[in-house]
Scaffold this motif. Sequence first.
Motif, PDB file in Angstrom:
ATOM      1  N   MET A   1       1.577  -1.110  -0.357  1.00  0.00           N
ATOM      2  CA  MET A   1      -0.126  -0.088  -0.247  1.00  0.00           C
ATOM      3  C   MET A   1       0.818   1.536   0.575  1.00  0.00           C
ATOM      4  N   TRP A   2       0.628   2.024  -0.718  1.00  0.00           N
ATOM      5  CA  TRP A   2       1.609   3.430  -0.943  1.00  0.00           C
ATOM      6  C   TRP A   2       0.342   4.543  -1.341  1.00  0.00           C
ATOM      7  N   VAL A   3       0.455   5.872  -1.278  1.00  0.00           N
ATOM      8  CA  VAL A   3       0.017   6.713  -0.852  1.00  0.00           C
ATOM      9  C   VAL A   3       0.724   8.389  -2.043  1.00  0.00           C
ATOM     10  N   LEU A   4       0.237   8.425  -3.113  1.00  0.00           N
ATOM     11  CA  LEU A   4       1.213   9.406  -4.048  1.00  0.00           C
ATOM     12  C   LEU A   4       0.388  10.960  -3.546  1.00  0.00           C
ATOM     13  N   SER A   5       1.135  12.123  -3.098  1.00  0.00           N
ATOM     14  CA  SER A   5       0.684  13.018  -2.916  1.00  0.00           C
ATOM     15  C   SER A   5       1.467  13.928  -3.849  1.00  0.00           C
ATOM     16  N   LEU A   6       0.802  15.187  -4.288  1.00  0.00           N
ATOM     17  CA  LEU A   6       1.454  15.930  -5.575  1.00  0.00           C
ATOM     18  C   LEU A   6       0.602  17.188  -4.810  1.00  0.00           C
ATOM     19  N   VAL A   7       1.903  18.205  -4.151  1.00  0.00           N
ATOM     20  CA  VAL A   7       1.678  19.255  -3.409  1.00  0.00           C
ATOM     21  C   VAL A   7       2.139  20.137  -4.679  1.00  0.00           C
ATOM     22  N   GLU A   8       1.261  21.877  -4.678  1.00  0.00           N
ATOM     23  CA  GLU A   8       1.294  22.331  -5.819  1.00  0.00           C
ATOM     24  C   GLU A   8       1.540  23.802  -4.830  1.00  0.00           C
ATOM     25  N   LYS A   9       0.400  24.239  -4.119  1.00  0.00           N
ATOM     26  CA  LYS A   9       0.379  25.391  -3.392  1.00  0.00           C
ATOM     27  C   LYS A   9       0.505  24.898  -1.639  1.00  0.00           C
ATOM     28  N   GLY A  10      -0.039  24.460  -0.945  1.00  0.00           N
ATOM     29  CA  GLY A  10       0.748  24.567   0.329  1.00  0.00           C
ATOM     30  C   GLY A  10       1.008  23.167   1.167  1.00  0.00           C
ATOM     31  N   TRP A  11       1.778  22.816   1.551  1.00  0.00           N
ATOM     32  CA  TRP A  11       1.996  21.516   1.669  1.00  0.00           C
ATOM     33  C   TRP A  11       1.540  20.731   2.968  1.00  0.00           C
ATOM     34  N   ALA A  12       1.457  21.673   3.953  1.00  0.00           N
ATOM     35  CA  ALA A  12       1.254  21.531   5.771  1.00  0.00           C
ATOM     36  C   ALA A  12       0.037  20.791   5.475  1.00  0.00           C
ATOM     37  N   GLY A  13      -0.889  20.909   4.399  1.00  0.00           N
ATOM     38  CA  GLY A  13      -1.553  20.105   5.279  1.00  0.00           C
ATOM     39  C   GLY A  13      -1.742  18.131   4.684  1.00  0.00           C
ATOM     40  N   ALA A  14      -1.043  17.831   2.978  1.00  0.00           N
ATOM     41  CA  ALA A  14      -0.819  16.775   2.785  1.00  0.00           C
ATOM     42  C   ALA A  14      -0.562  15.765   3.760  1.00  0.00           C
ATOM     43  N   ARG A  15       1.245  17.395   4.204  1.00  0.00           N
ATOM     44  CA  ARG A  15       1.802  16.600   5.395  1.00  0.00           C
ATOM     45  C   ARG A  15       1.009  16.014   6.411  1.00  0.00           C
ATOM     46  N   GLN A  16       0.695  16.398   6.815  1.00  0.00           N
ATOM     47  CA  GLN A  16      -0.195  16.566   7.978  1.00  0.00           C
ATOM     48  C   GLN A  16      -0.891  14.791   8.022  1.00  0.00           C
ATOM     49  N   VAL A  17      -2.132  14.781   6.577  1.00  0.00           N
ATOM     50  CA  VAL A  17      -2.511  13.414   6.237  1.00  0.00           C
ATOM     51  C   VAL A  17      -1.531  12.427   6.007  1.00  0.00           C
ATOM     52  N   SER A  18       0.203  12.724   5.304  1.00  0.00           N
ATOM     53  CA  SER A  18       0.901  11.743   4.658  1.00  0.00           C
ATOM     54  C   SER A  18       1.064  11.153   6.232  1.00  0.00           C
ATOM     55  N   ILE A  19       1.692  11.901   7.519  1.00  0.00           N
ATOM     56  CA  ILE A  19       2.492  11.978   8.788  1.00  0.00           C
ATOM     57  C   ILE A  19       1.479  10.320   9.133  1.00  0.00           C
ATOM     58  N   ARG A  20       0.461  10.636   9.193  1.00  0.00           N
ATOM     59  CA  ARG A  20      -0.805   9.369   9.749  1.00  0.00           C
ATOM     60  C   ARG A  20      -0.634   8.278   8.909  1.00  0.00           C
ATOM     61  N   PHE A  21       0.045   8.210   7.251  1.00  0.00           N
ATOM     62  CA  PHE A  21      -0.050   6.919   7.126  1.00  0.00           C
ATOM     63  C   PHE A  21       1.017   6.514   7.497  1.00  0.00           C
ATOM     64  N   ALA A  22       2.297   6.951   6.996  1.00  0.00           N
ATOM     65  CA  ALA A  22       3.791   7.398   7.567  1.00  0.00           C
ATOM     66  C   ALA A  22       3.622   6.835   9.051  1.00  0.00           C
ATOM     67  N   GLU A  23       3.209   6.985  10.021  1.00  0.00           N
ATOM     68  CA  GLU A  23       2.565   6.265  11.034  1.00  0.00           C
ATOM     69  C   GLU A  23       2.451   5.031  11.468  1.00  0.00           C
ATOM     70  N   SER A  24       2.279   4.680  10.421  1.00  0.00           N
ATOM     71  CA  SER A  24       0.542   3.446  10.230  1.00  0.00           C
ATOM     72  C   SER A  24       1.643   2.474   9.341  1.00  0.00           C
ATOM     73  N   GLY A  25       3.022   3.126   8.787  1.00  0.00           N
ATOM     74  CA  GLY A  25       3.669   2.156   7.950  1.00  0.00           C
ATOM     75  C   GLY A  25       3.066   1.937   6.429  1.00  0.00           C
ATOM     76  N   THR A  26       2.526   2.612   5.843  1.00  0.00           N
ATOM     77  CA  THR A  26       2.555   2.644   4.495  1.00  0.00           C
ATOM     78  C   THR A  26       2.967   4.089   4.046  1.00  0.00           C
ATOM     79  N   ALA A  27       3.870   3.374   2.639  1.00  0.00           N
ATOM     80  CA  ALA A  27       4.743   3.844   2.576  1.00  0.00           C
ATOM     81  C   ALA A  27       4.237   5.733   1.400  1.00  0.00           C
ATOM     82  N   VAL A  28       4.661   6.290   1.800  1.00  0.00           N
ATOM     83  CA  VAL A  28       4.149   8.294   1.017  1.00  0.00           C
ATOM     84  C   VAL A  28       5.517   8.421  -0.167  1.00  0.00           C
ATOM     85  N   GLU A  29       5.017   9.244  -1.066  1.00  0.00           N
ATOM     86  CA  GLU A  29       5.222   9.915  -1.736  1.00  0.00           C
ATOM     87  C   GLU A  29       5.276  11.174  -2.076  1.00  0.00           C
ATOM     88  N   HIS A  30       6.066  12.688  -1.682  1.00  0.00           N
ATOM     89  CA  HIS A  30       5.666  14.133  -2.391  1.00  0.00           C
ATOM     90  C   HIS A  30       5.736  13.678  -3.642  1.00  0.00           C
TER      91      HIS A  30
END
Length: 124
Positions: A1-30
């Motif tokens: 399972m992995w998450v792809l994060s496309l960041v164009e305007k501001g990364w704070a919101g995407a980062r907060q959600v991504s941290i929750r995934f990363a803490e559960s062991g899910t790979a995240v690519e920004h």
Amino acid sequence: MWVLSLVEKGWAGARQVSIRFAESGTAVEHLIRGWVPRDVRAMMTPYPGMRTCGIPSQWYRAAVWLRLFAAQCAHRPSLILVDNERTLRWIERWFPALRKSVVLVLEAPDGSPQVFRAGHAVEA
């Protein structure tokens, strides 16, 4: 399972959600539009399995298109986080097979993430 994060305007919101995934062991690519200084990248990716890549603005759409094409052909991401509706519509138009994976993440006035899937708010 992995998450792809496309960041164009501001990364704070995407980062907060991504941290929750990363803490559960899910790979995240920004994939971030624009150059990102090393110290900012270090602050953004403090978790194992979280990766950031700054892409020059003029090449961003092409790089995202190639990444999504490869993801569609090889293995689909569990989620694709986007931070604006224009990118959401662009992905839905060019990659209809990934449509159910796309989630819009916006920042609320208090800085917390607001997450929308298929036009409806969901729990972040």
